[in-house]
Design an enzyme around this catalytic site. Sequence first.
Site, PDB file in Angstrom:
ATOM      1  N   ALA A 115      53.271 -44.403  48.856  1.00  7.25           N
ATOM      2  CA  ALA A 115      54.222 -43.317  49.136  1.00  7.25           C
ATOM      3  C   ALA A 115      55.630 -43.873  49.353  1.00  7.25           C
ATOM      4  O   ALA A 115      55.793 -44.979  49.866  1.00  7.25           O
ATOM      5  CB  ALA A 115      53.776 -42.532  50.363  1.00  7.25           C
ATOM      6  N   PRO A 116      56.655 -43.129  48.921  1.00  7.43           N
ATOM      7  CA  PRO A 116      56.606 -41.782  48.333  1.00  7.43           C
ATOM      8  C   PRO A 116      56.411 -41.748  46.824  1.00  7.43           C
ATOM      9  O   PRO A 116      56.375 -40.676  46.240  1.00  7.43           O
ATOM     10  CB  PRO A 116      57.989 -41.212  48.698  1.00  7.43           C
ATOM     11  CG  PRO A 116      58.878 -42.410  48.684  1.00  7.43           C
ATOM     12  CD  PRO A 116      58.047 -43.544  49.234  1.00  7.43           C
ATOM     13  N   GLY A 118      57.978 -44.290  44.414  1.00  6.77           N
ATOM     14  CA  GLY A 118      58.944 -45.019  43.588  1.00  6.77           C
ATOM     15  C   GLY A 118      58.312 -46.120  42.768  1.00  6.77           C
ATOM     16  O   GLY A 118      58.527 -46.227  41.557  1.00  6.77           O
ATOM     17  N   LYS A 119      57.500 -46.960  43.405  1.00  9.15           N
ATOM     18  CA  LYS A 119      56.868 -48.071  42.693  1.00  9.15           C
ATOM     19  C   LYS A 119      55.830 -47.557  41.697  1.00  9.15           C
ATOM     20  O   LYS A 119      55.744 -48.037  40.570  1.00  9.15           O
ATOM     21  CB  LYS A 119      56.217 -49.021  43.700  1.00  9.15           C
ATOM     22  CG  LYS A 119      57.181 -49.678  44.668  1.00  9.15           C
ATOM     23  CD  LYS A 119      56.474 -50.534  45.681  1.00  9.15           C
ATOM     24  CE  LYS A 119      55.420 -49.785  46.478  1.00  9.15           C
ATOM     25  NZ  LYS A 119      55.942 -48.611  47.216  1.00  9.15           N
ATOM     26  N   GLU A 137      47.752 -44.028  49.477  1.00 10.40           N
ATOM     27  CA  GLU A 137      48.568 -43.895  50.683  1.00 10.40           C
ATOM     28  C   GLU A 137      47.672 -43.428  51.823  1.00 10.40           C
ATOM     29  O   GLU A 137      46.968 -42.417  51.696  1.00 10.40           O
ATOM     30  CB  GLU A 137      49.704 -42.893  50.455  1.00 10.40           C
ATOM     31  CG  GLU A 137      50.510 -42.569  51.685  1.00 10.40           C
ATOM     32  CD  GLU A 137      51.127 -43.795  52.370  1.00 10.40           C
ATOM     33  OE1 GLU A 137      51.044 -43.885  53.610  1.00 10.40           O
ATOM     34  OE2 GLU A 137      51.681 -44.653  51.639  1.00 10.40           O
ATOM     35  N   ARG A 142      52.259 -38.165  53.689  1.00 12.19           N
ATOM     36  CA  ARG A 142      52.973 -38.999  52.713  1.00 12.19           C
ATOM     37  C   ARG A 142      52.207 -39.060  51.390  1.00 12.19           C
ATOM     38  O   ARG A 142      52.814 -39.133  50.316  1.00 12.19           O
ATOM     39  CB  ARG A 142      53.178 -40.400  53.284  1.00 12.19           C
ATOM     40  CG  ARG A 142      54.247 -40.446  54.367  1.00 12.19           C
ATOM     41  CD  ARG A 142      54.292 -41.794  55.071  1.00 12.19           C
ATOM     42  NE  ARG A 142      54.472 -42.917  54.171  1.00 12.19           N
ATOM     43  CZ  ARG A 142      55.643 -43.296  53.654  1.00 12.19           C
ATOM     44  NH1 ARG A 142      56.745 -42.628  53.958  1.00 12.19           N
ATOM     45  NH2 ARG A 142      55.728 -44.339  52.850  1.00 12.19           N
ATOM     46  N   CYS A 235      60.616 -54.560  53.224  1.00 10.81           N
ATOM     47  CA  CYS A 235      62.051 -54.291  53.325  1.00 10.81           C
ATOM     48  C   CYS A 235      62.538 -54.761  54.699  1.00 10.81           C
ATOM     49  O   CYS A 235      63.184 -54.025  55.438  1.00 10.81           O
ATOM     50  CB  CYS A 235      62.366 -52.813  53.091  1.00 10.81           C
ATOM     51  SG  CYS A 235      61.509 -51.679  54.196  1.00 10.81           S
TER      52      CYS A 235
END
Length: 484
Positions: A115-116, A118-119, A137, A142, A235
């Site tokens: 989630a969400p 992008g990958k 997820e 999510r 991140c």
Amino acid sequence: MAFPLPKAFLSRMQQLLPEKSEYESFIQSYDKDHYQALRINPLKGDAGTLFSHLGCTLTPVPWCSTGFYYPQELHPGKSPYHEAGAYYIQEPSAMAPAAYLDAQPGEKILDLCAAPGGKSTQIAGAMRGQGLLISNEIHPARAKILSQNIERMGVGNCVVTNEDSGRLVSYFPEFFDRIVVDAPCSGEGMFRKDQQAREEWSPDNVKLCASRQAEILDHAADMLKPGGYLVYSTCTFSREENEESILGFLDRHEDFEAAEAERPVGFEAFTEGEIPGSYRIWPHKTAGEGHFLALVHKKGTEASTETLAYAASGKLSGKEKKKEKNRQSGKKGSDWEQPWQEFAKETLVMGLEQWPIAGGSFTMFGEELYLVPKQMVDMKGLKVLRPGLDLGTIKKGRFEPSHGLALFLKKEWAGQWIDLPSDSEEITRYLRGETLNTDQLPGERHLTGKNGWVLVCVDGCSLGWSKKVGITLKNHYPKGLRRP
């Protein structure tokens, strides 16, 4: 500085960046605006065509062939192209993990913390609709957002699950060619753009995240084929969650090694890590937020089919073969067969057998008919939100196509279609849920004169359904997505 940073965080960063000039450059980066980017969806078109309609040329993201920085005044989230899945708005550094994974058509791939979306949608674009993508997820809310983004981007070969990573292991032992683990982390790299990440940060949370990451990585190791590759990313900046997580993983798993791959295109802006195949993305050195990436390789060659779930190996027992044949041929339990075939004959000009996801099996979830990717294992007992491509709903022997099917289809696959310009009043009216008149449409169209389902497109990208009755196009854009 525009906002305060946790003192304990600043102290840790001084240790991580001992050179005063570099530490000061790092701190100064927080006074700059964060970068905005989008990723073109190759399942829906190409950058050149989209840019011609947008009336602008965007700056490429060096490490992602489909990524582009956009100016603040563009507002891409308000465009009909966004609703059509022509692109995905994504922080540029967050595009690096999937780029590093280097997914290929036909492979079996797992996005473990997806989630969400992008990958997963970036991976799906690289797979070109071929192979199997599992997007998992653990958090239900999510996972729902993830499933919605998979649908919006027109992905047909993805199964969305809502599971703990440990439960997935028994379904997918040594199954996947590639796995990406974008692990839940303390979020230090997002401080510039995410106030919540700053407020929730603490040294104790860093330790908690590192412990959770170790568990997730161990489960991922059990699901990767010998010879397969795993991308780990966060991140955050902390060594505990980055280098120490990978070093600990390699210590626990002697069958894994750091992958000394050639530096990928565009990674020149990243700082090589102390572990071969690892990189740090620093916000004071790169046009993006903070990230960490590492690539590890599972030694050996692909596992024998005996170690895999039956559907993964493609070898079904006699009973299972009969059951699958019955499902495909419209025998016992296949009340969907006639309604689907009638719809396909009347509405589509390119049969399912010619789609990139051809070869899958049909399954019913309640009243919804899905096409399950052909490499998917038996889903019994799994928490599945989306078992493949949602074809539509069957009620009282009648078939109504899903919004997801419309977003998956290409214009030339539909028997009837209209293609509205993105700046037209008609596309605005359609997104509001209003009825359209076939005699008053701008743009191209292919209408046979028959009543029935019509695919609505925006500058070539499929957007949704309408139903033609005479000269009237009744609006079937989902009520929950309509604009005010």
